[in-house]
Scaffold this motif. Sequence first.
Motif, PDB file in Angstrom:
ATOM      1  N   UNK A 143     -69.386  81.854 -45.230  1.00 23.88           N
ATOM      2  CA  UNK A 143     -68.171  82.069 -46.032  1.00 23.88           C
ATOM      3  C   UNK A 143     -68.495  82.915 -47.260  1.00 23.88           C
ATOM      4  N   UNK A 144     -69.635  82.622 -47.896  1.00 24.50           N
ATOM      5  CA  UNK A 144     -70.059  83.399 -49.066  1.00 24.50           C
ATOM      6  C   UNK A 144     -70.415  84.828 -48.669  1.00 24.50           C
ATOM      7  N   UNK A 145     -71.186  84.983 -47.603  1.00 27.23           N
ATOM      8  CA  UNK A 145     -71.616  86.307 -47.169  1.00 27.23           C
ATOM      9  C   UNK A 145     -70.429  87.236 -46.928  1.00 27.23           C
ATOM     10  N   UNK A 146     -69.362  86.698 -46.362  1.00 24.67           N
ATOM     11  CA  UNK A 146     -68.233  87.533 -45.954  1.00 24.67           C
ATOM     12  C   UNK A 146     -67.044  87.447 -46.907  1.00 24.67           C
ATOM     13  N   UNK A 147     -67.250  86.845 -48.069  1.00 25.33           N
ATOM     14  CA  UNK A 147     -66.216  86.845 -49.105  1.00 25.33           C
ATOM     15  C   UNK A 147     -64.948  86.121 -48.706  1.00 25.33           C
ATOM     16  N   UNK A 148     -65.094  85.036 -47.947  1.00 25.35           N
ATOM     17  CA  UNK A 148     -63.946  84.264 -47.473  1.00 25.35           C
ATOM     18  C   UNK A 148     -63.627  83.170 -48.489  1.00 25.35           C
ATOM     19  N   UNK A 149     -62.359  82.889 -48.666  1.00 25.06           N
ATOM     20  CA  UNK A 149     -61.937  81.863 -49.610  1.00 25.06           C
ATOM     21  C   UNK A 149     -62.537  80.514 -49.212  1.00 25.06           C
ATOM     22  N   UNK A 150     -63.106  79.828 -50.203  1.00 27.97           N
ATOM     23  CA  UNK A 150     -63.773  78.558 -49.927  1.00 27.97           C
ATOM     24  C   UNK A 150     -62.761  77.463 -49.627  1.00 27.97           C
ATOM     25  N   UNK A 151     -63.209  76.503 -48.813  1.00 22.25           N
ATOM     26  CA  UNK A 151     -62.357  75.378 -48.425  1.00 22.25           C
ATOM     27  C   UNK A 151     -63.108  74.083 -48.717  1.00 22.25           C
ATOM     28  N   UNK A 152     -62.503  72.972 -48.382  1.00 17.41           N
ATOM     29  CA  UNK A 152     -63.115  71.666 -48.560  1.00 17.41           C
ATOM     30  C   UNK A 152     -64.054  71.389 -47.392  1.00 17.41           C
ATOM     31  N   UNK A 153     -65.316  71.816 -47.534  1.00 13.89           N
ATOM     32  CA  UNK A 153     -66.269  71.629 -46.451  1.00 13.89           C
ATOM     33  C   UNK A 153     -66.560  70.148 -46.236  1.00 13.89           C
ATOM     34  N   UNK A 157     -60.921  69.816 -40.306  1.00 16.44           N
ATOM     35  CA  UNK A 157     -59.840  70.796 -40.173  1.00 16.44           C
ATOM     36  C   UNK A 157     -60.055  71.979 -41.105  1.00 16.44           C
ATOM     37  N   UNK A 158     -60.593  71.723 -42.300  1.00 24.25           N
ATOM     38  CA  UNK A 158     -60.857  72.830 -43.222  1.00 24.25           C
ATOM     39  C   UNK A 158     -62.001  73.691 -42.717  1.00 24.25           C
ATOM     40  N   UNK A 159     -62.988  73.050 -42.111  1.00 20.25           N
ATOM     41  CA  UNK A 159     -64.097  73.814 -41.538  1.00 20.25           C
ATOM     42  C   UNK A 159     -63.626  74.717 -40.402  1.00 20.25           C
ATOM     43  N   UNK A 160     -62.671  74.265 -39.603  1.00 21.93           N
ATOM     44  CA  UNK A 160     -62.196  75.100 -38.499  1.00 21.93           C
ATOM     45  C   UNK A 160     -61.459  76.334 -39.022  1.00 21.93           C
ATOM     46  N   UNK A 161     -60.735  76.176 -40.116  1.00 21.99           N
ATOM     47  CA  UNK A 161     -60.034  77.324 -40.698  1.00 21.99           C
ATOM     48  C   UNK A 161     -61.032  78.332 -41.253  1.00 21.99           C
ATOM     49  N   UNK A 162     -62.078  77.824 -41.907  1.00 18.93           N
ATOM     50  CA  UNK A 162     -63.137  78.719 -42.383  1.00 18.93           C
ATOM     51  C   UNK A 162     -63.846  79.381 -41.211  1.00 18.93           C
ATOM     52  N   UNK A 164     -62.639  80.123 -38.256  1.00 24.01           N
ATOM     53  CA  UNK A 164     -61.812  81.197 -37.711  1.00 24.01           C
ATOM     54  C   UNK A 164     -62.016  82.477 -38.518  1.00 24.01           C
ATOM     55  N   UNK A 165     -61.976  82.367 -39.847  1.00 22.85           N
ATOM     56  CA  UNK A 165     -62.131  83.548 -40.703  1.00 22.85           C
ATOM     57  C   UNK A 165     -63.522  84.154 -40.594  1.00 22.85           C
ATOM     58  N   UNK A 166     -64.543  83.305 -40.476  1.00 22.37           N
ATOM     59  CA  UNK A 166     -65.905  83.814 -40.300  1.00 22.37           C
ATOM     60  C   UNK A 166     -66.026  84.557 -38.971  1.00 22.37           C
ATOM     61  N   UNK A 167     -65.430  84.008 -37.923  1.00 26.17           N
ATOM     62  CA  UNK A 167     -65.498  84.653 -36.606  1.00 26.17           C
ATOM     63  C   UNK A 167     -64.828  86.021 -36.632  1.00 26.17           C
ATOM     64  N   UNK A 168     -63.698  86.116 -37.304  1.00 21.21           N
ATOM     65  CA  UNK A 168     -63.026  87.415 -37.414  1.00 21.21           C
ATOM     66  C   UNK A 168     -63.882  88.403 -38.199  1.00 21.21           C
ATOM     67  N   UNK A 169     -64.545  87.917 -39.261  1.00 27.55           N
ATOM     68  CA  UNK A 169     -65.416  88.786 -40.052  1.00 27.55           C
ATOM     69  C   UNK A 169     -66.603  89.275 -39.227  1.00 27.55           C
ATOM     70  N   UNK A 170     -67.167  88.392 -38.423  1.00 29.41           N
ATOM     71  CA  UNK A 170     -68.279  88.787 -37.548  1.00 29.41           C
ATOM     72  C   UNK A 170     -67.826  89.833 -36.538  1.00 29.41           C
ATOM     73  N   UNK A 171     -66.653  89.630 -35.977  1.00 30.43           N
ATOM     74  CA  UNK A 171     -66.111  90.577 -34.997  1.00 30.43           C
ATOM     75  C   UNK A 171     -65.855  91.932 -35.631  1.00 30.43           C
TER      76      UNK A 171
END
Length: 221
Positions: A143-153, A157-162, A164-171
């Motif tokens: 999340x930090x590497x890709x500048x994604x908004x932090x969630x309640x790790x 459910x919050x981890x799944x939302x993070x 998803x965003x990490x997967x899109x960033x990797x893609x």
Amino acid sequence: MFKIKVIYFDTETTGLNCFSCRVIELAMLVYEDGEIIEEYDHFIDIGEKLDSKITRLTGITDDMLDEEGIYEDVIADDLKKWLTPGTLMVAHNCQFDLSFIYNLLRRHFPGEADGIVKNVDWLDTLTVVKDRKEYPHKLIDAVEYYGIEKVNFHRAIDDTKALYNVTQALKNERNDLEEYLNIFGYNPKYGVNGVKFEFIDYKPQYYTKFMVPENKILPKK
């Protein structure tokens, strides 16, 4: 992404050993044709008290499981419904979550559990991140590497939302995620933890400081 149906998922558990510990929260974001069709998040009433360390780590309490939790057999039925052929399951450190889900299914569908988990595809974003970024490689680090908004790790459910965003960033960073399907990297110092699945290709993975070239990614080593 790759399939018509993609499920981003995460578990919270009573410990690290998939054989003796249990899932206490399961979250899934279910995508079909690029749209969320289900946001699934349930506590699981396992009928036993939680270790105080798990409550401190996850924020999940005995009262939450007692008041909001559903029985494990319901979770097993839901997993059987969602894990159908043609589905892609995505998790960060997928070996951990897959091992726990498999043992949950095996308790309720002992003759079907192997087929259920074998007939879908699995993507481990941890393996991908290890091929691209310097240590550490937890989801919070991605999340930090890709500048994604932090969630309640440590809440599923919050981890799944993070995730998803990490997967899109990797893609978006490099579109080679399909090459990682059903391939899990592992630290050769520690070996493979949990259940070793015959449909997963386990490959020793060493740390890198930079994104590896396309011809050197883990599946091609």
